[in-house]
Scaffold this motif. Sequence first.
Motif, PDB file in Angstrom:
ATOM      1  N   LEU A 332       0.311  -8.929 -11.831  1.00  0.00           N
ATOM      2  CA  LEU A 332       0.429  -7.640 -11.144  1.00  0.00           C
ATOM      3  C   LEU A 332      -0.834  -7.357 -10.338  1.00  0.00           C
ATOM      4  O   LEU A 332      -0.759  -6.875  -9.200  1.00  0.00           O
ATOM      5  N   LEU A 333      -1.992  -7.679 -10.914  1.00  0.00           N
ATOM      6  CA  LEU A 333      -3.250  -7.511 -10.186  1.00  0.00           C
ATOM      7  C   LEU A 333      -3.273  -8.376  -8.935  1.00  0.00           C
ATOM      8  O   LEU A 333      -3.767  -7.956  -7.878  1.00  0.00           O
ATOM      9  N   THR A 334      -2.720  -9.585  -9.038  1.00  0.00           N
ATOM     10  CA  THR A 334      -2.663 -10.488  -7.885  1.00  0.00           C
ATOM     11  C   THR A 334      -1.827  -9.896  -6.766  1.00  0.00           C
ATOM     12  O   THR A 334      -2.199  -9.965  -5.590  1.00  0.00           O
ATOM     13  N   VAL A 335      -0.688  -9.287  -7.111  1.00  0.00           N
ATOM     14  CA  VAL A 335       0.175  -8.662  -6.109  1.00  0.00           C
ATOM     15  C   VAL A 335      -0.562  -7.509  -5.424  1.00  0.00           C
ATOM     16  O   VAL A 335      -0.581  -7.410  -4.190  1.00  0.00           O
ATOM     17  N   LEU A 336      -1.161  -6.632  -6.201  1.00  0.00           N
ATOM     18  CA  LEU A 336      -1.864  -5.473  -5.638  1.00  0.00           C
ATOM     19  C   LEU A 336      -3.065  -5.896  -4.795  1.00  0.00           C
ATOM     20  O   LEU A 336      -3.312  -5.338  -3.710  1.00  0.00           O
ATOM     21  N   TRP A 337      -3.814  -6.876  -5.278  1.00  0.00           N
ATOM     22  CA  TRP A 337      -4.974  -7.390  -4.544  1.00  0.00           C
ATOM     23  C   TRP A 337      -4.537  -7.946  -3.175  1.00  0.00           C
ATOM     24  O   TRP A 337      -5.166  -7.662  -2.145  1.00  0.00           O
ATOM     25  N   THR A 338      -3.460  -8.718  -3.160  1.00  0.00           N
ATOM     26  CA  THR A 338      -2.970  -9.309  -1.914  1.00  0.00           C
ATOM     27  C   THR A 338      -2.549  -8.232  -0.919  1.00  0.00           C
ATOM     28  O   THR A 338      -2.867  -8.304   0.276  1.00  0.00           O
ATOM     29  N   LEU A 339      -1.845  -7.217  -1.396  1.00  0.00           N
ATOM     30  CA  LEU A 339      -1.426  -6.129  -0.515  1.00  0.00           C
ATOM     31  C   LEU A 339      -2.629  -5.375   0.049  1.00  0.00           C
ATOM     32  O   LEU A 339      -2.648  -5.014   1.231  1.00  0.00           O
ATOM     33  N   LEU A 340      -3.622  -5.159  -0.779  1.00  0.00           N
ATOM     34  CA  LEU A 340      -4.818  -4.443  -0.326  1.00  0.00           C
ATOM     35  C   LEU A 340      -5.591  -5.228   0.721  1.00  0.00           C
ATOM     36  O   LEU A 340      -6.037  -4.682   1.731  1.00  0.00           O
ATOM     37  N   VAL A 341      -5.774  -6.517   0.496  1.00  0.00           N
ATOM     38  CA  VAL A 341      -6.529  -7.340   1.441  1.00  0.00           C
ATOM     39  C   VAL A 341      -5.814  -7.405   2.787  1.00  0.00           C
ATOM     40  O   VAL A 341      -6.422  -7.206   3.845  1.00  0.00           O
ATOM     41  N   TYR A 342      -4.514  -7.667   2.757  1.00  0.00           N
ATOM     42  CA  TYR A 342      -3.770  -7.734   4.018  1.00  0.00           C
ATOM     43  C   TYR A 342      -3.693  -6.374   4.704  1.00  0.00           C
ATOM     44  O   TYR A 342      -3.545  -6.303   5.928  1.00  0.00           O
TER      45      TYR A 342
END
Length: 541
Positions: A332-342
Amino acid sequence: MDPEGGDRGFAFRGLHNRSPEKVKLRKRKSTLYVRTQEDRPRRGDLLGENIYLVLFTFALRIFNCFLVQTSFVPDEYWQSLEVAHHMVFNYGYLTWEWTERLRGYTYPLIFASIYKFLHLLGKDNVQLLIWIPRLGQALLSAVADIRLYSLMKQLGNQEVARWVFFCQLCSWFTWYCCTRTLTNTMETALTVIALFYYPLEGSKSSNSVKYSSLVALAFIIRPTALIPWVPLLFRHFYQERRKLDLTLHHFLPVGFITLSLSLIIDRIFFGQWTLVQLNFLRFNVLQNLGTFYGSHPWHWYFSQGFPVVLGTHLPFFIHGCFLAPRKLYILLLTVLWTLLVYSMLGHKEFRFIYPVLPLCMVFCGYSLTNLKMWKKPALSFLFLSNVLLAFYTGLIHQRGTLDVMSHIQKVCPSGPDQSSASVFIMMPCHSTPYYSHVHCPLSMRFLQCPPDLTGKTQYLDEADVFYLNPLNWLHQEFLSNTSLPTHLVIFSVLEKEIHAFLTSGNYKKTAVFFHTHLPEGRTGSHIHVYERKLNGKLNTR
């Protein structure tokens, strides 16, 4: 007589006469023994799973491949198949990214190898050049589906794995993208397969060399593939006791080998040493020049991108986030991190977040597992809603730009006069595929749109200048009838604006292709093909 033998017989009879409830066989509790038995492939297994499950998945993705007959984004062709065609057949078109060395040849080399093999066999007809690369991508996506299922069996249980697998297979966006020759599709498949070998808690297949090799390959193909792996790599490094050993004997050798191979491949085709990954990151991240092709507000992925990509899986994803075990919070952290970076980048597209979509299916699976009363309606809703979207986007929406290439294939010159036909595609740049979907040295032209790399404040590319005044541009570009192309390809919305040019050039409409129900700006619901009359006759063979 042997007295000892008699004693043994008496003892045996006594043991035989005991109650069977009191006789218990000792169970083997050796961890090594149990692990060996579990890890040993069973007869009829393939890729560690039941052969029927594997064959079903492969068959579904092949079926998926042939039921996607629409266009998504230009990179599907212009950054893969078109480059591969140029590498093997020495004609075609390389976009500005290749002259500026922003792209690497590692990914197109996969398709170039297929093309070369077909060429050596004398089987390089245009249909095989189009479909075999897509079939190869479909098979790799099937392997990723199976690996996701296997991983969930290890982390959860059979029921959770089954529903995660169901969610993955019926995702409309996965159906829409997983057979396309996009770097994002390859990045997604490699990410899921790498996750199978990543040391998540409960995983029995963890292998640092295998997963890091797959991550490194994904990075070479598309440098932004590293973004979802940042939290995962940090977690592994933090939890690893032998940090120095992990770094020196796993990460560094894998990174050095893959980067060296990438450098050598690009050195061969560029003719000079080039670190394309650095150029790619500098252009798209540091300089943020990707906004030339459009920009969106910072919240776009949260308000539009992510909900659209997830589709009707969204409520199940949110529900599953509260039900999944703590050991999966890193996903879940990976999903949120990816959305934030993009979200911090100006240029945004749906396909950029495709690699985290399979991770979202994990949480959707936990949601379905815990549904009791509403499970059957939920499954029906998920299946029907995604099937409708998948079939619409795969068979109807934006298909004209592919259908028109089948018509252009018939324009290919034959016989001694190789210069008799020419095609001008007067559409927004890169709207259609190019030589990879024609496979003949036909004279073709399109409106170009490279970004300004010189820092001009008022920069307009050729396509922009054309659409400011299409009729005036055409009259200035073609001063005599001898320079006119024999075939024009346009969107229907342009027809009225250039009607005078079509009439003066003796052009006649010869084909119409349905494109989409949603005309917007410079595109339209139909694509028209015009052919020029010469001496009162059309050029059609």
